[in-house]
Every structure is written in structure tokens, then in C-alpha cells.
Enzyme design. Structure first.
Site, PDB file in Angstrom:
ATOM      1  N   LYS A 266      72.063  65.981  54.299  1.00 48.74           N
ATOM      2  CA  LYS A 266      72.278  66.318  52.888  1.00 48.74           C
ATOM      3  C   LYS A 266      73.772  66.428  52.627  1.00 48.74           C
ATOM      4  O   LYS A 266      74.470  67.199  53.285  1.00 48.74           O
ATOM      5  CB  LYS A 266      71.577  67.635  52.545  1.00 48.74           C
ATOM      6  N   ASP A 271      77.709  71.872  44.526  1.00 49.54           N
ATOM      7  CA  ASP A 271      76.425  72.193  43.897  1.00 49.54           C
ATOM      8  C   ASP A 271      76.586  73.340  42.901  1.00 49.54           C
ATOM      9  O   ASP A 271      76.649  74.505  43.287  1.00 49.54           O
ATOM     10  CB  ASP A 271      75.395  72.572  44.971  1.00 49.54           C
ATOM     11  N   LYS A 278      73.992  78.054  38.817  1.00 47.75           N
ATOM     12  CA  LYS A 278      74.127  79.174  39.744  1.00 47.75           C
ATOM     13  C   LYS A 278      75.014  80.265  39.140  1.00 47.75           C
ATOM     14  O   LYS A 278      75.837  79.989  38.259  1.00 47.75           O
ATOM     15  CB  LYS A 278      74.780  78.701  41.049  1.00 47.75           C
ATOM     16  N   ASP A 289      77.827  72.599  50.620  1.00 52.23           N
ATOM     17  CA  ASP A 289      76.470  72.061  50.506  1.00 52.23           C
ATOM     18  C   ASP A 289      76.368  70.644  51.077  1.00 52.23           C
ATOM     19  O   ASP A 289      75.291  70.050  51.061  1.00 52.23           O
ATOM     20  CB  ASP A 289      76.006  72.087  49.049  1.00 52.23           C
ATOM     21  N   ASP A 348      68.396  73.217  40.577  1.00 46.52           N
ATOM     22  CA  ASP A 348      69.137  73.730  41.732  1.00 46.52           C
ATOM     23  C   ASP A 348      68.389  73.462  43.040  1.00 46.52           C
ATOM     24  O   ASP A 348      68.904  73.733  44.116  1.00 46.52           O
ATOM     25  CB  ASP A 348      69.403  75.225  41.572  1.00 46.52           C
ATOM     26  N   GLU A 350      68.000  70.619  44.339  1.00 47.02           N
ATOM     27  CA  GLU A 350      68.406  69.213  44.278  1.00 47.02           C
ATOM     28  C   GLU A 350      68.488  68.560  45.646  1.00 47.02           C
ATOM     29  O   GLU A 350      68.365  67.350  45.769  1.00 47.02           O
ATOM     30  CB  GLU A 350      69.767  69.093  43.573  1.00 47.02           C
ATOM     31  N   ARG A 352      66.446  68.541  48.164  1.00 47.24           N
ATOM     32  CA  ARG A 352      65.203  67.851  48.528  1.00 47.24           C
ATOM     33  C   ARG A 352      65.004  66.579  47.718  1.00 47.24           C
ATOM     34  O   ARG A 352      64.315  65.667  48.156  1.00 47.24           O
ATOM     35  CB  ARG A 352      64.018  68.809  48.368  1.00 47.24           C
TER      36      ARG A 352
END
Length: 495
Positions: A266, A271, A278, A289, A348, A350, A352
Site C-alpha cells: 500500500k 492520507d 481525518k 501511509d 478513509d 481507501e 483496501r
């Protein structure tokens, strides 16, 4: 830092600092006793005075010991033999490193071949020693106008018997490669997001390929991803001015036509949470991230340095998750590369979304096994804290191999269940699947989501949300995990 294996006798070795172990009862091992004899008993006399009793991580620095050519002698407490495990070993080697950094010597020699670490043979203990020293030498100051003072220690000698030399040399080579991979992963993680974006990540892969002919790199841009039907991936990247991409890395070190292993990372380079924004406090840490993708790049660097006889595919799912007029909204439904539809209830979640299309793309390589690595869920930090990575998978043999690699590499993971009952939390009235499963078992339901896209091969998922970086304070920064685990897994595959 250079690491050299030598069979020289410690008393005759010219070095700035000789490091010698002392057990908790002030006893010396066979090798340390030979050094004491060469000194005319000077070392045992000092110990009898009580200046050091040998407790784990105690140190005593001595100068001008008779009979030794070393300028200094560092006595290092290794504690009780029956209590010396990996955790203690880290503390002990770290204590020695701390003393050596404070000295002016350009080199040091470790005579630790008599030390017995639980569940580790001398080769494994030596490899971990080198990893700790090399990783401890890491610093990130490229954006400081005033650089840190250069550290004088640039060479470490590992003393051993002739029978141990080949194994120690192998241990040092593996450790140096792993440490180099960790350093790359840490550098990428620590870079600010205005420098490290998806295009930059792709360029880092290309740079690695320029210096290693056995590595080929292809970048799937957003146009190609649209052609492939990667609707979930594009739902994340469309909100940003930075274009997303999947970076495809292929290393062919094994036999031609042999099925490869695959690592998927990933790579959300920043993010914000998207429309599901967030909280602002601590959002700066969302530059980390992308540490899953960074660890895959770091593992490739280690594999390339070791030239492992293996075929390996790396897929970096790189995007930036931003709120904008083009950003995906909660409630949107997208079609994934696999043809399954996803209702996006929370933008959020995201990671996956970029991973599911990347995992589908992995099918075309007909991999033996796939491991994806992601800073996926805060729930994993709640469950396991910052010491252990979460692990789920659809193949118990693969999961057990990953667990064993983590134990061997001192980079542990812990298996969480992937029972069918959890799949029901992802039911959607409007699409095949929802991208979140509610507040309960967040790490497990994220794994359940990914499992819908991994039915074609053995698959394991590492959630490194708690282990990829250290939050806040002076120690804040990327850790380079799980490069040791992933590299060890691949080393195990080639024997």
C-alpha cells in the site's frame, strides 16, 4: 558502516575498541578468558573490584589494558545465560552501540562468539547483532540546514573461530542487505509528502532498476488503470492533483518460467481521509501511509544485493487520498478490476480500495504466493500495539511460513482470525460489498474485504499500522519494518 569477519586472536588485533562479554556472575567465556590471560589477569582483577557485575546492557570502558593491542576495552554485560533472549540481545547490543558512538574511534571489534542467545545459533545471533548496529547508524537529516556531526565509527570487525567464518560471513551479508533495505524504506517513509508522491515512488523503483539489470519496472498510469477497469483504485486517486499509479517490479533471479512470489505494498503517499476527513491533530503522520510500498521497495533492495535465486514480483499501489470537487463521496459505488462492485461508505478506508485492484492485477503473474503489506487499520494498533504486526490469510501453510520468518528475523507478526462470520459485516444493500464493516473487528473485516480479491492464489496480509513508524517525540520516524520479516520469508524459500 563496513562489517568484516576475521579469525584473528583478540589480543593481537589492532582496533580502537574491543568489545568483550561478561556474564552476570562476572564470569568470562572461553574466548574472553583467553583475552584475560593475555592481559595477565588484568580484566578479572577489575571485575573482582566490583566495577561491573555483568547485568544485561551494563558497560565498562577501560583504557590501555596490558597485553592487548586494542586502544580500549569495552566490557559488556550479557546477563544470565538462561534469560538472554532476543529482546535482551537487542538491549545489550544497543548499549554497546551507544558507547561506541560516543567515542572517537573509527573502528571496533566484537568478540561475542561465545554468547548464547535463546533460540538462535551463533550465526543468527551475529546477524541480528549486525542488523542492530547498522540500523542504529541510520539518521535522516537531509532537510536540516545544519547536518549532524559525522560519526567516526565506520568499521566493525566480527571475531570468530575458523569453523564459524563462512556462517558469520553469510550472516553479515544478509544483515547488511536487510539493513540497506530498511534504510531505503525509512528514507521513503520519512520524506515529506510534497517530495514523496506517487510519481516519486515510481521513480525510486526505476532508479533501483538502473543499478540492477535483473530488475524490470513498468508503471501503470491512470489511463492504463482505466483501461484495466481499476475503478476502486481510481476512486481514491481521482481526488488529488497527484496522479496515482501501480508500479510493477519484476526480479528474475530464479529459473526461467518458475512461478514468482509476489509482494504488494500500500503506497498512499498522504492520507487526509478524503471527504471522510481525518482530525487535524497528528495528520502530518499520514505521510507514513505509504510504508507498505516502501517496505516492498526495501525488500527488493535486500533481495537484489543478495542476488537471491528466486523470481519475485512487486506491486506498489501508489496514490494520494485528498478531498476535492473530484473526490469520491461516501455512498458512491464503484466497479473493481475483478468486476465486483463496492459501496464506499467511508473514503478513509481507501487502502483496501487501491489494494483490491492491485491484488486482482497480481493474478496475471500466476504467483506461488502473495503477501500484501499495508498500514491499513488503526484497529490493529488497538489490538496489538506497536510491537507486533497483524497477520491474516487464506492459506495456513503460508501464514505459518510468515509467522516463522517473523520469529527468525525478530520482526514478529501475530495471526488474527478470518472466519466467515466476519464477512457478513461487509454486506451492502446496494453493491456486492461495502468497504467498511462497522466499528467491531476493524482489522479482521479489512482482511475479509481483501480476501474477496485473492481467491486465485495463497495470500497473506500484514497490517503494519502499529509497526511501520514511531509516533511523536524525538524518536518519531519510520522503522523500516517489515523488511526483515519479508526478506527472511524469501530467504527461507530458497533454503
Amino acid at each position: 558502516m563496513e562489517f568484516v569477519v576475521k579469525t584473528a586472536k583478540a589480543p593481537s588485533l589492532k582496533t580502537a575498541t574491543l568489545v568483550l562479554p561478561v556474564a552476570q556472575d562476572r564470569s568470562l567465556g572461553d574466548y574472553a578468558r583467553s583475552v584475560d590471560q593475555a592481559s595477565g589477569g588484568a580484566i578479572s582483577a577489575i571485575l573482582k573490584r566490583g566495577d561491573l557485575d555483568g547485568k544485561a546492557a551494563q558497560t565498562l570502558l577501560l583504557h590501555d589494558i596490558p597485553g592487548l593491542k586494542a586502544e580500549r576495552l569495552l566490557l559488556l554485560g550479557v546477563g544470565k545465560a538462561d534469560e538472554l533472549d532476543t529482546r535482551q540481545w537487542r538491549k545489550i547490543v544497543g548499549a554497546a552501540a551507544g558507547v561506541l558512538k560516543s567515542l572517537g574511534g573509527a573502528d571496533a571489534a566484537f568478540a561475542m562468539q561465545d554468547v548464547q542467545v535463546k533460540n538462535r545459533d551463533p550465526r543468527a545471533a551475529t546477524r541480528l547483532l549486525v542488523e542492530i548496529l547498522a540500523d542504529g547508524d541510520y539518521q535522516f537529516d537531509r532537510f536540516k540546514s545544519k547536518k549532524a556531526d559525522a560519526r567516526p565509527l565506520n568499521k566493525v570487525v566480527l571475531l570468530c573461530d575458523k569453523a564459524q567464518q563462512a556462517e558469520f560471513e553469510r550472516a553479515a551479508a544478509e544483515a547488511k542487505a536487510i539493513a540497506a533495505g530498511m534504510a531505503l524504506a525509512r528514507d521513503l517513509g520519512n520524506l515529506p509528502p510534497n517530495h514523496c508522491h506517487p510519481t516519486f515512488m515510481a521513480e525510486q523503483a526505476r532508479q533501483l532498476a538502473k543499478s540492477h539489470k535483473s530488475l524490470k519496472v513498468e508503471v501503470l498510469d491512470e489511463k492504463k488503470l482505466r483501461e484495466l477497469g481499476a475503478g476502486a483504485f481510481l476512486a481514491v486517486s481521482q481526488g488529488s492533483e497527484q496522479p496515482g499509479c501501480i508500479v510493477v517490479m519484476q526480479y528474475n533471479g530464479g529459473k526461467k518460467g518458475e512461478q514468482p512470489y509476489a509482494l504488494v505494498g500500500k503506497g498512499i503517499t498522504f492520507d487526509t481521509g478524503g471527504i471522510s476527513l481525518k482530525p487535524g491533530l497528528g495528520m502530518d503522520e499520514m505521510k507514513y501511509d505509504m510504508c507498505g510500498a516502501a517496505s516492498v521497495l526495501g525488500t527488493f533492495r535486500a533481495v537484489l544485493e543478495l542476488q537471491l535465486p528466486i523470481n519475485l514480483v512487486g506491486l506498489l499501489a501508489c496514490a494520494e487520498n485528498m478531498p476535492s470537487g473530484r473526490a469520491t463521496r461516501p455512498g458512491d459505488i464503484v466497479t473493481t478490476m475483478s468486476g465486483q462492485t463496492v459501496e464506499i461508505l467511508n473514503t478513509d478506508a481507501e487502502g483496501r480500495l487501491v489494494l483490491c485492484d492491485t491484488l486482482t492485477y497480481a493474478e496475471r503473474f500466476k504467483p506461488r504466493a502473495v503477501i500484501d503489506v499495508a498500514t491499513l487499520t488503526g484497529a490493529c494498533i488497538v489490538a496489538l500495539g506497536s510491537n507486533t504486526s497483524g497477520l491474516l490469510g487464506n492459506d495456513q501453510v503460508l501464514v505459518d511460513q510468515v509467522l516463522a520468518a517473523g520469529e527468525s528475523a525478530a520482526d514478529r507478526a501475530w495471526q488474527l482470525p478470518l472466519f466467515d462470520e466476519y464477512q457478513e459485516q461487509l454486506d451492502s444493500p446496494f453493491a456486492d460489498i461495502a468497504n467498511i464493516g462497522g466499528p467491531k473487528a476493524g482489522t479482521i473485516t479489512a482482511g475479509c474485504f481483501l480476501s474477496r480479491f485473492t481467491k486465485a492464489y495463497p495470500w497473506a496480509h500484514l497490517d503494519i499500522a502499529g509497526t511501520a513508524w514511531i509516533s511523536g517525540g524525538k524518536e518519531k520516524g519510520a522503522t523500516g519494518r517489515p523488511v526483515p520479516l519479508l526478506t527472511q520469508y524469501l530467504l527461507d524459500r530458497v533454503g
